[in-house]
Scaffold this motif. Structure first.
Motif, PDB file in Angstrom:
ATOM      1  N   LYS A 146      22.469  24.948  25.833  1.00  0.00           N
ATOM      2  CA  LYS A 146      22.687  23.886  24.447  1.00  0.00           C
ATOM      3  C   LYS A 146      23.913  24.669  23.327  1.00  0.00           C
ATOM      4  CE  LYS A 146      17.479  23.699  24.623  1.00  0.00           C
ATOM      5  NZ  LYS A 146      16.280  24.105  24.393  1.00  0.00           N
ATOM      6  N   PRO A 147      23.881  23.860  22.221  1.00  0.00           N
ATOM      7  CA  PRO A 147      24.877  24.727  21.502  1.00  0.00           C
ATOM      8  C   PRO A 147      24.318  26.268  20.872  1.00  0.00           C
ATOM      9  CG  PRO A 147      24.759  22.510  21.403  1.00  0.00           C
ATOM     10  CD  PRO A 147      23.851  22.947  21.684  1.00  0.00           C
ATOM     11  N   ALA A 148      23.225  26.103  20.623  1.00  0.00           N
ATOM     12  CA  ALA A 148      23.267  27.746  19.700  1.00  0.00           C
ATOM     13  C   ALA A 148      23.167  28.936  20.804  1.00  0.00           C
ATOM     14  CB  ALA A 148      21.219  27.633  19.802  1.00  0.00           C
ATOM     15  N   VAL A 149      23.501  28.933  21.917  1.00  0.00           N
ATOM     16  CA  VAL A 149      23.471  29.349  23.254  1.00  0.00           C
ATOM     17  C   VAL A 149      24.955  29.754  23.560  1.00  0.00           C
ATOM     18  CG1 VAL A 149      23.370  30.222  25.721  1.00  0.00           C
ATOM     19  CG2 VAL A 149      20.596  29.268  24.224  1.00  0.00           C
ATOM     20  N   ARG A 150      25.802  28.302  23.519  1.00  0.00           N
ATOM     21  CA  ARG A 150      27.205  28.744  23.703  1.00  0.00           C
ATOM     22  C   ARG A 150      27.217  28.785  22.215  1.00  0.00           C
ATOM     23  NH1 ARG A 150      26.675  23.120  25.511  1.00  0.00           N
ATOM     24  NH2 ARG A 150      27.549  22.615  23.280  1.00  0.00           N
ATOM     25  N   PRO A 174      17.500  28.486  32.493  1.00  0.00           N
ATOM     26  CA  PRO A 174      18.132  27.796  32.772  1.00  0.00           C
ATOM     27  C   PRO A 174      18.745  26.102  32.412  1.00  0.00           C
ATOM     28  CG  PRO A 174      17.397  28.900  34.578  1.00  0.00           C
ATOM     29  CD  PRO A 174      16.128  28.950  33.175  1.00  0.00           C
ATOM     30  N   ALA A 175      17.196  25.546  31.291  1.00  0.00           N
ATOM     31  CA  ALA A 175      17.509  24.437  30.995  1.00  0.00           C
ATOM     32  C   ALA A 175      18.324  24.827  29.648  1.00  0.00           C
ATOM     33  CB  ALA A 175      16.378  24.227  30.866  1.00  0.00           C
ATOM     34  N   PHE A 208      28.255  37.858  23.057  1.00  0.00           N
ATOM     35  CA  PHE A 208      27.027  37.590  23.891  1.00  0.00           C
ATOM     36  C   PHE A 208      26.999  37.493  25.750  1.00  0.00           C
ATOM     37  CE2 PHE A 208      26.281  38.537  19.591  1.00  0.00           C
ATOM     38  CZ  PHE A 208      25.452  40.081  19.375  1.00  0.00           C
ATOM     39  N   SER A 209      27.018  38.503  26.897  1.00  0.00           N
ATOM     40  CA  SER A 209      26.506  38.066  28.228  1.00  0.00           C
ATOM     41  C   SER A 209      25.432  36.635  27.850  1.00  0.00           C
ATOM     42  CB  SER A 209      26.891  39.212  28.896  1.00  0.00           C
ATOM     43  OG  SER A 209      26.475  39.051  29.737  1.00  0.00           O
ATOM     44  N   ILE A 210      25.208  36.140  28.102  1.00  0.00           N
ATOM     45  CA  ILE A 210      24.580  35.328  29.044  1.00  0.00           C
ATOM     46  C   ILE A 210      24.008  35.142  30.940  1.00  0.00           C
ATOM     47  CG2 ILE A 210      23.311  32.833  28.334  1.00  0.00           C
ATOM     48  CD1 ILE A 210      24.360  34.635  25.889  1.00  0.00           C
ATOM     49  N   LEU A 211      22.603  35.512  30.613  1.00  0.00           N
ATOM     50  CA  LEU A 211      22.004  35.139  31.600  1.00  0.00           C
ATOM     51  C   LEU A 211      20.586  34.621  32.041  1.00  0.00           C
ATOM     52  CD1 LEU A 211      22.858  38.313  31.382  1.00  0.00           C
ATOM     53  CD2 LEU A 211      21.336  39.164  33.181  1.00  0.00           C
ATOM     54  N   LEU A 238      11.448  32.123  34.343  1.00  0.00           N
ATOM     55  CA  LEU A 238      10.478  32.512  33.689  1.00  0.00           C
ATOM     56  C   LEU A 238       9.418  32.224  35.138  1.00  0.00           C
ATOM     57  CD1 LEU A 238      11.190  34.253  30.319  1.00  0.00           C
ATOM     58  CD2 LEU A 238      11.407  35.528  32.677  1.00  0.00           C
ATOM     59  N   SER A 239       9.763  31.138  35.197  1.00  0.00           N
ATOM     60  CA  SER A 239       8.581  30.023  35.930  1.00  0.00           C
ATOM     61  C   SER A 239       8.057  31.039  37.663  1.00  0.00           C
ATOM     62  CB  SER A 239       8.803  29.110  35.404  1.00  0.00           C
ATOM     63  OG  SER A 239       9.628  28.315  36.174  1.00  0.00           O
TER      64      SER A 239
END
Length: 321
Positions: free
Chosen positions: A42-46, A37-38, A53-56, A60-61
């Motif tokens: 981020k630019p790389a994810v955007r 979630p954090a 690509f679908s982003i989920l 995981l904590s």
């Protein structure tokens, strides 16, 4: 034919990016990206979202809801080395969701478990849970990258590509090591995960098996420069590892200290124990990816070294370390 639905964790890292590109070029996969979630904004994810690509977003904590993974046939983790145990919740959810192939974050040198490399043992903890759950799996190890296996040149010509920045000669320099170009990890993974022969197996990738002496000789031949090798004895690395372990024990959450220890344990395993070899991999029960896929011609270390001599390529972890 319908495409295999793949969820990839760690796509913005060095290994994850190679896997993503390899899967995308293969064309057999419908790829989604899992992020913390954090990291979602981020630019790389955007940038990945902009590519379609679908982003989920998956935390995981905490216990992961199995329904999140239900749509996927294959789940691949290339999570950072400091976060190996966060895969435990991921694996439990994959089992509950009926995932038909779980690829945990291997992607390191071949080495037996049991106190040789702390990073290896952290990964093995995840593997042991997979086995306990009877979760279908494939474990993939990739040797050492070309990109971090070459020595610096006296002229400084390769400094822009160099990550480790050292020219130590470990032991007598004759220990063979499995090498894979970082760019080939993705194409190898694409073949491995659509191959029924690799289900519930360990696989190793490689292009070359070279010693430090062979690498130095090739570098001197192709560059025309003479490299000043700095011998590093077994007693020296044992002392360095002991000190590094003491530092980690005193400050166990310090990732910089952990990385320092991991680096030296890699060197001990590779150069003194000679673990990272085809012989040891086969002994440990791995399948050889070059034998499985003789049609695929991986980038050789010599080809890579010629590229960087011509000024082509990128330094690993640029902007991170």
């Amino acid at each position: 034919m319908s495409k295999t639905k793949v969820l990839l964790l760690g796509a913005t890292g060095e290994t994850g990016a190679s896997i993503l590109e390899g899967l995308a070029r293969d064309g057999s996969f419908d790829i989604s990206i899992a992020v913390r979630p954090a990291s979602a904004d981020k630019p790389a994810v955007r940038a990945l979202a902009d590519r379609g690509f679908s982003i989920l977003s998956i935390d995981l904590s905490k216990k992961v809801n199995a329904s999140v993974l239900t749509p996927f046939d294959t789940v691949i983790s290339s999570i950072g080395p400091e976060s190996q145990q966060s895969q435990l919740n991921f694996a439990r959810a994959a089992k509950a969701a009926g995932v038909t192939r779980f690829v945990p974050c291997g992607f390191i040198t071949v080495c037996p478990p049991g106190g040789i490399m702390a990073l290896r043992d952290a990964k093995e903890e995840v593997y042991n849970l997979i086995f306990k759950l009877h979760l279908p799996y494939t474990i993939i190890d990739t040797g050492f990258w070309h990109q971090i296996s070459f020595p610096p040149l006296p002229s400084g010509k390769l400094d822009e590509f160099h990550f480790l920045g050292e020219n130590k000669l470990y032991g007598d320099g004759n220990a063979p090591n499995l090498l894979t170009d970082l760019r080939d990890i993705g194409p190898f993974v694409a073949r491995i995960i659509r191959d029924p022969r690799t289900l519930n197996k360990k696989v190793f990738t490689w292009s070359d098996e070279l010693s430090q002496n062979e690498i130095y000789a090739l570098a001197e031949k192709l560059s025309g420069e003479s490299i000043d090798k700095k011998p590093f004895a077994l007693e020296e690395i044992e002392a360095v590892i002991t000190k590094a372990k003491q530092a980690v024990d005193a400050d166990p959450t310090n990732i910089g200290l952990q990385m320092g220890l991991w680096s030296q344990e890699y060197n001990m395993s590779k150069y003194y124990r000679e673990d990272n070899t085809r012989k040891v991999a086969l002994y440990l029960g791995y399948l050889d990816a070059k034998e499985l896929y003789p049609d695929f011609k991986p980038i050789t270390f010599e080809e890579y070294f010629k590229e960087i001599l011509e000024g082509k390529g990128n330094r690993p972890y640029a902007g991170r370390f």
